[in-house]
Design an enzyme around this catalytic site. Structure first.
Site, PDB file in Angstrom:
ATOM      1  CG  PHE A 148     -60.211 -48.360  -2.556  1.00  9.76           C
ATOM      2  CD1 PHE A 148     -59.705 -48.134  -1.279  1.00  9.76           C
ATOM      3  CD2 PHE A 148     -60.280 -47.277  -3.425  1.00  9.76           C
ATOM      4  CE1 PHE A 148     -59.275 -46.863  -0.888  1.00  9.76           C
ATOM      5  CE2 PHE A 148     -59.850 -46.014  -3.040  1.00  9.76           C
ATOM      6  CZ  PHE A 148     -59.352 -45.809  -1.770  1.00  9.76           C
ATOM      7  CB  CYS A 280     -67.831 -41.247   0.337  1.00 15.91           C
ATOM      8  SG  CYS A 280     -69.067 -42.076   1.305  1.00 15.91           S
TER       9      CYS A 280
END
Ligand code: NAD
Length: 496
Positions: A148, A280
């Site tokens: 997402f 990330c």
């Protein structure tokens, strides 16, 4: 209300069975319904991709590139619309959405020039009168399953390169932020991609599982959390399917006592709290050498967090938007509670935040813990929210030992003015992407992206030259033509 189905064989499809509501996380208002694909839809998409393979793999590379050049123009012309979708569904501030899209477009630039990397290798007369060469052939139908947090960029890491290598593609984007990948896939059809070359199925884990168990699918590129990455990799291996599965992270920034603390604090603010920590490559741990340096840094961070502007991503004054969902916000709050329970010192508490006019939004402020230790859950686990852990160590060796022992090894960085410390760190650290005074060392599109340890499953990284190898299979041809003067009698031993 927007309704999102699937794009199969160039057309928008829907079967109106299972759907999921999509929300604007800043307002908690529903903005769309997205369909969750069933077996029928997944089958249709894979069959469309397989049929398109027949002519697409024979389409000359320069014809493919012309379509990609048009694709780039169309995305740029529609950039505002795409970025609005990103901010509306993910919540990130609009400027960050522009950055995400720019980093996605880079991969189209790279894909346009891919002929250079597909040229193969050739040796004339590698043995007497024998030529040998290697070619890089497409695999067939490739699947991409994406998270997402980068709804535009991560799909663009995958399909432009896969299709430029002659494959056809089925994308399954995150069901939490489906509009931007859907619209970009519609633009790809407008750019002139033949029907079936790029298909999109919306869905949840059921669609992912159907795709990776489909015998016609030859490879899967996955980006998401580590437990899912690992299970996708294991299932793909069972199915003899090529797989690259990029997972979660816990990225450490090591701060040497000689670092410029203002520069470090500014860098960490962006790296820890940009995109609400939902990256990330976000820095979630600062490992500071020496108490004096740590005290200064914590004080500087606290001052900056007090002034951090959190609110709707559409307000250009804001620096940080909301988290993706109510469930995720509650998960991050639980992590904060566990940090307190396990004895970390809460320096800034994001739970106290109030955003006027957006009281229902999934907002949290920047949170900093000091005196975090390696046994705490807030250190061990990926939080994926605006929470920065500060740890104190005595020297660079101790900092390195921490980074290297952690289960994740995506990115890391060091802040220092000492070249030899930086060199020692980059040589010895166990992580895939290393920054030296660069907090988010995300490689540009002509390099490749990937971590180490539990941050990746598979051998080849995402995008760049590794992706060209991932999306192709080598064929090596050895050729000899009859020469009358040569001995053609039976040979029972390898030639020596
Ligand atoms: P996620 O793992 O929940 O979902 C990723 C994708 O997998 C989605 O499309 C989802 O529908 C699908 N999915 C979810 N559960 C599944 C299951 N059990 N089986 C098969 N498919 C399933 O991840 P997310 O919450 O969307 O994204 C956040 C995570 O992604 C974080 O852990 C973040 O670190 C990671 N991430 C990693 C990178 C990287 O390059 N390493 C980049 C971006 C995000």
């Amino acid at each position: 209300m927007k309704y999102l189905g699937h794009i199969i064989n160039g057309d928008v499809f829907s079967e109106s069975k299972r759907t999921l509501s999509v929300f604007n996380p800043a307002t908690a208002q529903q903005t769309a319904d997205v369909e969750l694909a069933s077996q029928v839809i997944v089958d249709e998409a894979v069959i469309a991709a397989q049929n398109a393979m027949k002519s697409w793999q024979l389409t000359p590379i320069n014809h493919r590139a012309k379509i990609m050049f048009r694709m780039k123009v169309l995305i740029e012309q529609n950039a505002d619309k795409i970025c609005n979708m990103l901010t509306e569904e993910h919540g990130k501030v609009i400027d960050d959405a522009r950055g995400e899209l720019a980093r996605g477009i880079e991969n189209i630039d790279f894909a346009c020039g891919i002929a250079q990397l597909l040229k193969g290798e050739h040796n004339s007369n590698i043995s007497t009168n024998i030529d040998s060469w290697s070619e890089f052939k497409p695999l067939g139908v490739v699947v991409g399953i994406t998270p997402f947090n980068f709804p535009a960029m991560v799909p663009l890491w995958m399909w432009p390169i896969a299709i430029m290598c002659g494959n056809t593609f089925v994308l399954k984007p995150s069901e939490q932020a489906p509009s931007a990948p859907f619209f970009i896939c519609e633009l790809a059809q407008q750019a002139g991609l033949p029907a079936g070359v790029l298909n999109l199925v919306n869905g949840d884990k059921i669609a992912s599982e159907l795709l990776i168990n489909d015998p016609c699918v030859k490879a899967v590129s996955f980006v998401g959390s580590t437990p899912v990455a690992k299970s996708i990799y294991q299932q793909a291996a069972l199915n003899n399917m090529r797989c690259q599965a990029l997972g979660g992270a816990k990225n450490h920034a090591v701060v040497m006592p000689d670092a410029d603390i203002d520069f470090v604090a500014n860098s960490l603010m962006g790296a820890a709290f940009g995109s609400c920590g939902e990256r990330c490559m976000a820095i979630s741990v600062a490992v500071v050498i020496g108490d004096e340096c740590a005290d200064l840094l914590v004080q500087s961070l606290k001052q900056r967090i007090d002034g951090l502007k959190v609110g709707s991503g559409f307000d250009t004054q804001n620096e940080m938007g909301p988290l993706i969902s109510k469930v995720h916000k509650e998960r991050v709050e639980k992590h904060i509670e566990s940090g307190i329970e396990q004895g970390a010192k809460l320096v800034s508490d994001g739970r106290q935040l109030f955003v006027e006019g957006f009281e229902s939004g999934y907002f949290l402020g920047g949170t900093v813990f000091d005196h975090v230790t390696s046994d705490m859950d807030i250190y061990q686990q990926e939080i994926f929210g605006p929470v920065l852990c500060v740890m104190r160590v005595k020297n660079l060796e101790a900092a390195l030992a921490l980074v290297n022992k952690h289960q994740y090894g995506n990115g890391t960085c060091i802040f220092t003015q000492n070249g030899s410390a930086a060199h020692y760190f980059s040589e010895n650290v166990a992580a895939g992407m290393v920054g030296i005074n660069v907090p988010l060392p995300v490689p540009m599109s002509c390099h490749s992206f990937g971590g180490w340890k539990q941050s990746i499953f598979g051998d080849l990284n995402a995008y760049g030259p590794d992706a060209v190898r991932f999306y192709t299979q080598r064929k090596t041809i050895t050729s000899r033509w009859k020469i009358p003067s040569q001995d053609h009698s039976a040979q029972f031993s390898f030639p020596s």
